[in-house]
Design a protein around this motif. Structure first.
Motif, mmCIF file in Angstrom:
data_model
loop_
_atom_site.group_PDB
_atom_site.id
_atom_site.type_symbol
_atom_site.label_atom_id
_atom_site.label_comp_id
_atom_site.label_asym_id
_atom_site.label_seq_id
_atom_site.Cartn_x
_atom_site.Cartn_y
_atom_site.Cartn_z
ATOM 1 N N SER A 1 5.389 1.564 -3.536
ATOM 2 C CA SER A 1 4.512 0.846 -2.610
ATOM 3 C C SER A 1 3.063 0.946 -3.047
ATOM 4 O O SER A 1 2.659 1.924 -3.695
ATOM 5 N N GLN B 1 -0.013 -4.795 2.384
ATOM 6 C CA GLN B 1 0.909 -3.672 2.185
ATOM 7 C C GLN B 1 2.103 -4.204 1.403
ATOM 8 O O GLN B 1 2.776 -5.137 1.849
ATOM 9 N N ASN C 1 5.648 -3.217 -0.319
ATOM 10 C CA ASN C 1 6.737 -2.254 -0.410
ATOM 11 C C ASN C 1 7.852 -2.805 -1.299
ATOM 12 O O ASN C 1 7.895 -4.006 -1.581
#
Length: 123
Positions: A17, A81, A83
């Motif tokens: 991540s 973000q 991931n």
């Protein structure tokens, strides 16, 4: 003048991540839609995700369920973000500001661009 400064890129292993940030200045951040784009070596720049001034979001199909775009209007900062990263996510990631507040995927709506931050996904 408008400034967009990305940070947070780097080298990460597959399935890892990263969180990208884009610090904005020189305009009323909360008023405009913001987006993340990326450009892989030898490929055209492509849309990754967009967030409108009201918080509505759009994701390119290949990142749905893995990436999350958000914005902090108090800090004039845009985030991505990321991931479950894959090798095909390797690219330079750019933050961009639209001249409109609504959700838009039109490239020509994005008039201001950051310098980019490099993301490399590799073992």
């Amino acid at each position: 003048q408008v400034q967009l400064v990305e940070s947070g890129g780097g080298l990460v292993q597959p399935e890892g991540s990263l969180r990208l940030s884009c610090a904005a200045s020189g305009f009323t951040f909360s008023t405009f839609a913001m987006g993340w784009f990326r450009q892989a070596p030898g490929k055209d720049r492509e849309l990754v995700s967009i967030i409108s001034s009201a918080g509505y979001t759009y994701y390119e199909d290949s990142v749905k369920g893995r990436f999350t775009i958000s914005r902090d209007n108090a800090k004039s900062t845009l985030y991505l973000q990321m991931n479950s990263l894959k090798s095909e996510d390797t690219a330079v990631y750019y933050c961009a500001a639209s001249h409109r507040g609504i959700l838009t995927t039109r490239l020509d709506d994005f008039r201001s661009w950051g310098q980019g931050t490099r993301v490399t996904v590799s073992s």
